[in-house]
Design a protein around this motif. Structure first.
Motif, PDB file in Angstrom:
ATOM      1  N   GLY A   1       2.419  35.557-101.199  1.00 53.61           N
ATOM      2  CA  GLY A   1       1.258  34.646-100.445  1.00 53.61           C
ATOM      3  C   GLY A   1       0.315  35.422 -99.651  1.00 53.61           C
ATOM      4  N   TYR A   2      -0.003  36.694-100.292  1.00 54.79           N
ATOM      5  CA  TYR A   2      -1.220  37.371 -99.472  1.00 54.79           C
ATOM      6  C   TYR A   2      -2.350  37.430-100.533  1.00 54.79           C
ATOM      7  CZ  TYR A   2       1.986  39.750 -96.407  1.00 54.79           C
ATOM      8  OH  TYR A   2       3.163  40.071 -95.533  1.00 54.79           O
ATOM      9  N   ARG A   3      -3.569  37.207 -99.609  1.00 53.33           N
ATOM     10  CA  ARG A   3      -4.923  37.546-100.305  1.00 53.33           C
ATOM     11  C   ARG A   3      -5.575  39.029 -99.783  1.00 53.33           C
ATOM     12  NH1 ARG A   3      -5.841  32.059 -98.386  1.00 53.33           N
ATOM     13  NH2 ARG A   3      -5.990  30.578-100.148  1.00 53.33           N
ATOM     14  N   VAL A   4      -5.981  39.511-100.670  1.00 49.65           N
ATOM     15  CA  VAL A   4      -6.884  40.843-100.278  1.00 49.65           C
ATOM     16  C   VAL A   4      -8.215  40.279 -99.635  1.00 49.65           C
ATOM     17  CG1 VAL A   4      -8.053  42.909-100.974  1.00 49.65           C
ATOM     18  CG2 VAL A   4      -5.930  42.214-101.979  1.00 49.65           C
ATOM     19  N   THR A   5      -8.327  40.380 -98.365  1.00 45.98           N
ATOM     20  CA  THR A   5      -9.451  39.931 -97.731  1.00 45.98           C
ATOM     21  C   THR A   5     -10.624  40.937 -97.441  1.00 45.98           C
ATOM     22  OG1 THR A   5      -8.263  40.135 -95.553  1.00 45.98           O
ATOM     23  CG2 THR A   5      -8.205  37.875 -96.696  1.00 45.98           C
ATOM     24  N   ASN A   6     -10.048  42.086 -97.410  1.00 42.01           N
ATOM     25  CA  ASN A   6     -11.223  43.204 -97.003  1.00 42.01           C
ATOM     26  C   ASN A   6     -10.294  44.535 -97.516  1.00 42.01           C
ATOM     27  OD1 ASN A   6     -13.518  44.660 -96.531  1.00 42.01           O
ATOM     28  ND2 ASN A   6     -13.364  43.781 -94.395  1.00 42.01           N
ATOM     29  N   PHE A   7     -11.219  45.603 -98.259  1.00 42.18           N
ATOM     30  CA  PHE A   7     -10.757  47.026 -98.544  1.00 42.18           C
ATOM     31  C   PHE A   7     -11.709  48.022 -98.517  1.00 42.18           C
ATOM     32  CE2 PHE A   7     -11.984  44.855-102.658  1.00 42.18           C
ATOM     33  CZ  PHE A   7     -12.561  45.859-103.316  1.00 42.18           C
ATOM     34  N   ILE A   8     -11.359  49.194 -98.319  1.00 42.45           N
ATOM     35  CA  ILE A   8     -12.210  50.327 -98.040  1.00 42.45           C
ATOM     36  C   ILE A   8     -11.721  51.287 -99.227  1.00 42.45           C
ATOM     37  CG2 ILE A   8     -13.413  51.855 -96.756  1.00 42.45           C
ATOM     38  CD1 ILE A   8     -12.833  50.315 -94.304  1.00 42.45           C
TER      39      ILE A   8
ATOM     40  N   ALA B   1      -0.943  54.517-113.707  1.00 41.77           N
ATOM     41  CA  ALA B   1      -1.506  55.424-112.838  1.00 41.77           C
ATOM     42  C   ALA B   1      -2.955  55.603-113.280  1.00 41.77           C
ATOM     43  CB  ALA B   1      -0.918  57.024-112.781  1.00 41.77           C
ATOM     44  N   PHE B   2      -4.032  55.794-112.432  1.00 43.19           N
ATOM     45  CA  PHE B   2      -5.311  55.896-112.602  1.00 43.19           C
ATOM     46  C   PHE B   2      -6.070  57.031-111.922  1.00 43.19           C
ATOM     47  CE2 PHE B   2      -3.731  51.496-113.080  1.00 43.19           C
ATOM     48  CZ  PHE B   2      -4.196  51.308-114.574  1.00 43.19           C
ATOM     49  N   TYR B   3      -6.534  57.947-112.428  1.00 37.87           N
ATOM     50  CA  TYR B   3      -7.192  59.070-111.683  1.00 37.87           C
ATOM     51  C   TYR B   3      -8.165  59.615-113.098  1.00 37.87           C
ATOM     52  CZ  TYR B   3      -3.736  61.784-114.177  1.00 37.87           C
ATOM     53  OH  TYR B   3      -3.000  62.610-115.148  1.00 37.87           O
ATOM     54  N   SER B   4      -9.115  60.423-112.630  1.00 37.91           N
ATOM     55  CA  SER B   4     -10.018  61.132-113.410  1.00 37.91           C
ATOM     56  C   SER B   4     -10.141  62.634-112.889  1.00 37.91           C
ATOM     57  CB  SER B   4     -11.440  60.445-113.133  1.00 37.91           C
ATOM     58  OG  SER B   4     -12.493  60.989-113.918  1.00 37.91           O
ATOM     59  N   GLY B   5      -9.501  63.567-113.842  1.00 41.23           N
ATOM     60  CA  GLY B   5      -9.881  65.000-113.345  1.00 41.23           C
ATOM     61  C   GLY B   5      -8.961  65.098-112.089  1.00 41.23           C
ATOM     62  N   ASP B   6      -9.106  65.774-111.316  1.00 46.01           N
ATOM     63  CA  ASP B   6      -8.662  66.021-110.126  1.00 46.01           C
ATOM     64  C   ASP B   6      -8.699  64.949-108.897  1.00 46.01           C
ATOM     65  OD1 ASP B   6      -7.426  68.278-110.983  1.00 46.01           O
ATOM     66  OD2 ASP B   6      -9.317  69.568-110.393  1.00 46.01           O
ATOM     67  N   TYR B   7      -9.332  63.910-109.207  1.00 43.67           N
ATOM     68  CA  TYR B   7      -9.520  62.861-108.263  1.00 43.67           C
ATOM     69  C   TYR B   7      -8.830  61.406-108.733  1.00 43.67           C
ATOM     70  CZ  TYR B   7     -13.141  65.756-106.365  1.00 43.67           C
ATOM     71  OH  TYR B   7     -13.927  66.639-105.565  1.00 43.67           O
ATOM     72  N   TYR B   8      -8.652  60.638-107.585  1.00 44.21           N
ATOM     73  CA  TYR B   8      -8.154  59.554-107.533  1.00 44.21           C
ATOM     74  C   TYR B   8      -8.778  58.680-106.404  1.00 44.21           C
ATOM     75  CZ  TYR B   8      -4.879  60.754-103.346  1.00 44.21           C
ATOM     76  OH  TYR B   8      -4.309  61.196-102.261  1.00 44.21           O
ATOM     77  N   PHE B   9      -8.316  57.431-106.423  1.00 42.38           N
ATOM     78  CA  PHE B   9      -8.993  56.506-105.298  1.00 42.38           C
ATOM     79  C   PHE B   9      -7.834  56.159-104.192  1.00 42.38           C
ATOM     80  CE2 PHE B   9     -12.445  54.612-108.181  1.00 42.38           C
ATOM     81  CZ  PHE B   9     -13.266  55.282-107.648  1.00 42.38           C
ATOM     82  N   LEU B  10      -8.102  56.121-102.966  1.00 43.17           N
ATOM     83  CA  LEU B  10      -7.225  55.700-102.098  1.00 43.17           C
ATOM     84  C   LEU B  10      -8.082  54.773-101.386  1.00 43.17           C
ATOM     85  CD1 LEU B  10      -4.288  56.281-100.613  1.00 43.17           C
ATOM     86  CD2 LEU B  10      -5.702  57.500 -99.146  1.00 43.17           C
ATOM     87  N   ALA B  11      -7.315  53.350-101.386  1.00 43.44           N
ATOM     88  CA  ALA B  11      -7.870  52.223-100.701  1.00 43.44           C
ATOM     89  C   ALA B  11      -7.017  51.760 -99.671  1.00 43.44           C
ATOM     90  CB  ALA B  11      -7.879  51.182-101.736  1.00 43.44           C
ATOM     91  N   GLY B  12      -7.922  51.473 -98.428  1.00 43.09           N
ATOM     92  CA  GLY B  12      -7.297  50.814 -97.291  1.00 43.09           C
ATOM     93  C   GLY B  12      -7.444  49.320 -97.633  1.00 43.09           C
ATOM     94  N   VAL B  13      -6.443  48.402 -97.537  1.00 43.52           N
ATOM     95  CA  VAL B  13      -6.394  47.224 -98.136  1.00 43.52           C
ATOM     96  C   VAL B  13      -6.112  46.345 -96.925  1.00 43.52           C
ATOM     97  CG1 VAL B  13      -5.643  45.599 -99.777  1.00 43.52           C
ATOM     98  CG2 VAL B  13      -6.068  48.154-100.282  1.00 43.52           C
ATOM     99  N   LEU B  14      -6.600  45.382 -96.605  1.00 38.41           N
ATOM    100  CA  LEU B  14      -5.818  44.262 -95.728  1.00 38.41           C
ATOM    101  C   LEU B  14      -5.571  43.262 -96.523  1.00 38.41           C
ATOM    102  CD1 LEU B  14      -5.612  43.534 -92.906  1.00 38.41           C
ATOM    103  CD2 LEU B  14      -7.989  42.443 -92.742  1.00 38.41           C
ATOM    104  N   PHE B  15      -4.391  42.873 -96.514  1.00 38.24           N
ATOM    105  CA  PHE B  15      -3.541  41.833 -96.988  1.00 38.24           C
ATOM    106  C   PHE B  15      -3.493  40.606 -95.906  1.00 38.24           C
ATOM    107  CE2 PHE B  15      -2.286  45.412 -99.481  1.00 38.24           C
ATOM    108  CZ  PHE B  15      -2.557  45.213-100.743  1.00 38.24           C
ATOM    109  N   GLN B  16      -3.740  39.408 -96.086  1.00 33.32           N
ATOM    110  CA  GLN B  16      -3.491  38.406 -95.152  1.00 33.32           C
ATOM    111  C   GLN B  16      -2.989  37.139 -95.721  1.00 33.32           C
ATOM    112  OE1 GLN B  16      -7.582  38.460 -93.317  1.00 33.32           O
ATOM    113  NE2 GLN B  16      -6.567  39.050 -91.461  1.00 33.32           N
TER     114      GLN B  16
END
Length: 231
Positions: free
Chosen positions: A161-168, A196-211
């Motif tokens: 029942g969550y929506r993603v309402t914001n993320f960084i 899993a998703f990454y490129s070379g030595d980098y990956y994404f980390l997301a701060g996600v607000l679920f509401q």
């Protein structure tokens, strides 16, 4: 200390997410629950920069980290705002709260025998993250890794029942814990299965607000999925 999680870039990012996605939205004396407080530095730094007047109840299993956190809490006289329990949130009587926040364990590995076992996030890295989204809190801020089956987390959130309402989103370089050969090799296997998703030595980390709130029709789940799988 080797038995306390240490990654300044990640901790600073978590602190910024706390400030921008949670603390600045608090209008009254809200209660916040935190899973896995570590040494407490992200929350402490956020509290020192904001006028949050509620209470954050942290839960931390690592006794060394718990002791270190309490020393800093006492140093800054924040004991009335930040209370850390040396116990597991899942096994405790959970306080009622407006928000649940966490930088949860998200390292994927075949088993817990890694540099720091408390960072084990399950076979695909998303196990603990998804369990937190099953606790029923109305607002949940989580850090989600692009190499930890992010699509499963987004789908699990929707089913609860969550929506993603914001993320960084922050690009991060593989660090000490994620570069352990056993972990890195396992992440490579997950990538072959599009988990899993990454490129070379980098990956994404997301701060996600679920509401769960029905007040907002905003749902950025698809946008988040596109970003996290773009590497």
């Amino acid at each position: 200390m080797k038995n306390i999680f240490f990654c300044p870039d990640e901790s600073n990012f978590y602190s910024n997410c706390l400030e921008n996605l949670v603390l600045r939205n608090c209008q009254k004396s809200e209660c916040v629950v935190e899973f896995g407080s570590g040494d407490g530095s992200p929350v402490i730094n956020s509290l020192l920069r904001n006028k949050f007047d509620g209470v954050i109840h942290g839960f931390e299993l690592n006794t060394s980290a718990w002791k270190a956190a309490n020393l800093t809490i006492d140093e800054y006289n924040l004991g009335h705002k930040y209370i850390i329990h040396n116990s597991c949130l899942f096994e405790s009587s959970q306080p009622e709260a407006e928000y649940l926040v966490a930088n949860p364990p998200y390292l994927p590995a075949p088993d817990k025998e890694i540099y720091m076992p408390l960072l084990f996030g399950g076979i695909d890295g998303a196990t603990v993250t998804n369990e937190l989204l099953s606790l029923g809190y109305d607002n949940v801020l989580l850090l989600v890794s692009s190499y930890s089956n992010p699509e499963s987390t987004i789908a699990h959130a929707k089913s609860n029942g969550y929506r993603v309402t914001n993320f960084i989103v922050l690009p991060l370089k593989f660090g000490y814990y994620s570069s352990e050969p056993k972990v890195k090799n396992h992440i490579e296997e997950l990538r072959k299965n599009k988990m899993a998703f990454y490129s070379g030595d980098y990956y994404f980390l997301a701060g996600v607000l679920f509401q769960k709130s029905q007040e907002s029709r905003v749902d950025l789940s698809n946008q988040l999925a596109q970003v996290m799988t773009s590497l």
